[in-house]
Write an enzyme that holds these catalytic residues in place. Structure first.
Site, mmCIF file in Angstrom:
data_model
loop_
_atom_site.group_PDB
_atom_site.id
_atom_site.type_symbol
_atom_site.label_atom_id
_atom_site.label_comp_id
_atom_site.label_asym_id
_atom_site.label_seq_id
_atom_site.Cartn_x
_atom_site.Cartn_y
_atom_site.Cartn_z
ATOM 1 C CB VAL A 15 23.278 10.173 -7.548
ATOM 2 C CG1 VAL A 15 23.243 9.395 -8.858
ATOM 3 C CG2 VAL A 15 24.138 9.442 -6.518
ATOM 4 C CG PHE A 37 14.289 16.144 2.813
ATOM 5 C CD1 PHE A 37 14.266 16.913 3.966
ATOM 6 C CD2 PHE A 37 14.565 14.780 2.936
ATOM 7 C CE1 PHE A 37 14.524 16.348 5.229
ATOM 8 C CE2 PHE A 37 14.818 14.216 4.185
ATOM 9 C CZ PHE A 37 14.793 15.000 5.320
ATOM 10 N N GLY A 39 18.541 17.781 -1.351
ATOM 11 C CA GLY A 39 19.206 18.335 -2.528
ATOM 12 C C GLY A 39 19.282 19.852 -2.422
ATOM 13 C CB VAL A 60 8.097 11.853 -5.886
ATOM 14 C CG1 VAL A 60 9.029 12.365 -6.950
ATOM 15 C CG2 VAL A 60 8.841 11.390 -4.635
ATOM 16 C CG ASN A 100 2.289 9.690 -7.040
ATOM 17 O OD1 ASN A 100 1.127 9.345 -7.271
ATOM 18 N ND2 ASN A 100 2.651 10.250 -5.899
ATOM 19 C CE LYS A 106 -1.918 1.489 -16.674
ATOM 20 N NZ LYS A 106 -2.856 1.213 -15.581
ATOM 21 N NE ARG A 107 -2.158 11.287 -18.184
ATOM 22 C CZ ARG A 107 -2.967 12.090 -17.534
ATOM 23 N NH1 ARG A 107 -3.307 11.820 -16.297
ATOM 24 N NH2 ARG A 107 -3.449 13.163 -18.109
ATOM 25 C CE1 TYR A 146 17.485 5.139 0.938
ATOM 26 C CE2 TYR A 146 18.792 3.204 1.485
ATOM 27 C CZ TYR A 146 18.545 4.290 0.661
ATOM 28 O OH TYR A 146 19.355 4.516 -0.425
HETATM 29 P P1 NAD Z 1 20.568 12.767 -2.062
HETATM 30 O O1 NAD Z 1 19.926 12.855 -0.718
HETATM 31 O O2 NAD Z 1 21.708 13.687 -2.352
HETATM 32 O O3 NAD Z 1 19.492 12.939 -3.223
HETATM 33 C C1 NAD Z 1 18.144 12.625 -3.084
HETATM 34 C C2 NAD Z 1 17.344 13.741 -3.718
HETATM 35 O O4 NAD Z 1 15.939 13.426 -3.625
HETATM 36 C C3 NAD Z 1 17.542 15.085 -3.015
HETATM 37 O O5 NAD Z 1 17.770 16.086 -3.973
HETATM 38 C C4 NAD Z 1 16.223 15.299 -2.276
HETATM 39 O O6 NAD Z 1 15.919 16.658 -2.059
HETATM 40 C C5 NAD Z 1 15.256 14.590 -3.199
HETATM 41 N N1 NAD Z 1 14.017 14.160 -2.516
HETATM 42 C C6 NAD Z 1 13.905 13.512 -1.342
HETATM 43 N N2 NAD Z 1 12.617 13.278 -1.052
HETATM 44 C C7 NAD Z 1 11.894 13.803 -2.094
HETATM 45 C C8 NAD Z 1 10.507 13.889 -2.373
HETATM 46 N N3 NAD Z 1 9.580 13.387 -1.529
HETATM 47 N N4 NAD Z 1 10.117 14.499 -3.526
HETATM 48 C C9 NAD Z 1 11.027 15.023 -4.384
HETATM 49 N N5 NAD Z 1 12.367 14.964 -4.156
HETATM 50 C C10 NAD Z 1 12.781 14.362 -3.020
HETATM 51 O O7 NAD Z 1 21.031 11.241 -2.236
HETATM 52 P P2 NAD Z 1 21.855 10.545 -3.411
HETATM 53 O O8 NAD Z 1 23.043 9.916 -2.791
HETATM 54 O O9 NAD Z 1 22.013 11.453 -4.551
HETATM 55 O O10 NAD Z 1 20.861 9.356 -3.795
HETATM 56 C C11 NAD Z 1 20.043 9.397 -4.967
HETATM 57 C C12 NAD Z 1 19.277 8.095 -5.098
HETATM 58 O O11 NAD Z 1 20.195 6.996 -5.210
HETATM 59 C C13 NAD Z 1 18.384 7.805 -3.880
HETATM 60 O O12 NAD Z 1 17.181 7.228 -4.338
HETATM 61 C C14 NAD Z 1 19.172 6.780 -3.103
HETATM 62 O O13 NAD Z 1 18.338 5.938 -2.347
HETATM 63 C C15 NAD Z 1 19.903 6.026 -4.213
HETATM 64 N N6 NAD Z 1 21.145 5.423 -3.700
HETATM 65 C C16 NAD Z 1 22.235 6.195 -3.434
HETATM 66 C C17 NAD Z 1 23.372 5.590 -2.919
HETATM 67 C C18 NAD Z 1 24.616 6.382 -2.594
HETATM 68 O O14 NAD Z 1 25.578 5.816 -2.061
HETATM 69 N N7 NAD Z 1 24.696 7.656 -2.906
HETATM 70 C C19 NAD Z 1 23.393 4.209 -2.671
HETATM 71 C C20 NAD Z 1 22.250 3.478 -2.942
HETATM 72 C C21 NAD Z 1 21.138 4.079 -3.479
#
Ligand code: NAD
Ligand code: UDP
Length: 312
Positions: A15, A37, A39, A60, A100, A106-107, A146
């Protein structure tokens, strides 16, 4: 034109990479932060030549400082196999990541949007799910790292808003699919398409009578941007998803039909705590954001199938 500076955490994910591209196309300066991780650089490599795009490797769970006007907090693995791989890290990412990023907002007085999820409703006893439903989540189950991580993040967001006047937005995202999903992330749409294109068995878990409502990624990105730009008094949470509900078996049949695959459907055990039904009530998104999904499942699947054909 004054360019907004926008931080997207998890920006190299499925996304996040679509969101970064759209924000850049709208003339903003985009900082894409990711620990890679789940991405991949590949998702944003075409943006690297743009002088208003910066890719930052960072986790993060550690504090991060930058001057920014807006933050989209997406960092978190989203597919069950990835978020269950290291459950403690997943919770740390949601909770410490939220702390974080809220601290940063906020900052520097930035507006911040949290990518929450329909998983906050757990295995819902109310159908379809309105934002007022508190959910039905097992706090010690396979999905808890999660679900409870995202629920805690919502709590942190709302309290930074109440106590510190941070401008927040909470979006509850329902199942989203589209190009750039990771081919091995185990989510149902990517699994079925990859299996169908390779004429392998299509793995339906359980009887396939559980339902999901699938949203195309462009509709989600539109909803996220509309929410970020909505009036400050509207914090959400707001559901953003496509109310068209399908059984998993129907999805399997549709993917076979659209790919012209010779795959057959096989049945495997249903994972524990797998929600039986999921459908967003999107009345609030319609009213507050004038948003509703535009892309139907066939149209979105065809684009997604074309993407997977190009990479596998
Ligand atoms: P994704 O796994 O493709 O993307 C998540 C990204 O976060 C990845 O690039 C990963 O490397 C990065 N990441 C993970 N842990 C991290 C950390 N500790 N520090 C920095 N980066 C970190 O998943 P997505 O489908 O693109 O989802 C994006 C967001 O949308 C997520 O928060 C997910 O919970 C939320 N979401 C997605 C869906 C869906 O259907 N795709 C549904 C509900 C919520
Ligand atoms: N699913 C399936 N076969 C697969 C992958 C998933 O039948 O190869 C099912 C899964 O059990 C769930 C639904 O599809 O009922 C959606 O799974 P996904 O992991 O995409 O998302 P979530 O369960 O988090 O909504």
């Amino acid at each position: 034109m004054s360019r907004k500076k926008i931080l997207v955490t998890g920006g190299a994910g499925f996304v996040g990479s679509h969101l970064c591209e759209r924000l850049l196309n709208e003339g903003n300066e985009v900082y894409c932060l990711d620990n890679f991780f789940t991405g991949q650089k590949q998702n944003v490599v075409h943006l690297l030549d743009n002088p208003y795009f910066e890719l930052i490797r960072h986790d993060v769970t550690a504090p991060f400082f930058i001057e920014t006007d807006e933050i989209y907090n997406l960092a978190c693995p989203a597919s069950p196999i990835h978020y269950q791989y290291n459950a403690i890290k997943t919770m740390k990412t949601s909770v410490m990541g939220a702390i974080n990023m809220l601290g940063l907002a906020k900052r520097v007085n930035a507006k911040i949007l949290q990518a929450s999820t329909s998983e906050v409703y757990g295995d819902p006893l109310v159908h379809p799910q309105p934002e007022s439903y508190w959910g039905h989540v097992n706090p010690i189950g396979e999905r808890a790292c999660y679900d409870e991580g995202k629920r805690s993040a919502e709590t942190l967001f709302i309290n930074y808003h109440k106590q510190n006047n941070v401008k927040i937005k909470i979006i509850r995202i329902f199942n989203t699919y589209g190009p750039k999903m990771h081919p091995n992330d185990g989510r149902v749409v990517s699994n079925f398409i990859v299996q169908a294109l390779q004429n392998q068995d299509i793995t339906v878990y359980g009887q396939g009578n559980q339902t999901r409502s699938f949203q195309y990624v462009d509709d989600l990105v539109e909803g996220m941007i509309r929410l970020m730009n909505s009036k400050d008094s509207f914090t959400g949470p707001v559901n953003v998803g496509n109310p068209n509900e399908f059984t998993i078996l129907e999805l399997a049949q549709k993917v076979i039909e659209l790919t012209g695959s010779k795959s057959r459907i096989i049945y495997q055990p249903l994972p524990s705590d797998d929600p039986m039904q999921r459908q967003p009530d999107i009345s609030i998104a319609k009213k507050e954001l004038d948003w509703s999904p535009k892309v139907n499942l066939d149209e979105g699947l065809i684009k997604t199938i074309d993407f997977f054909k190009s990479i596998i």
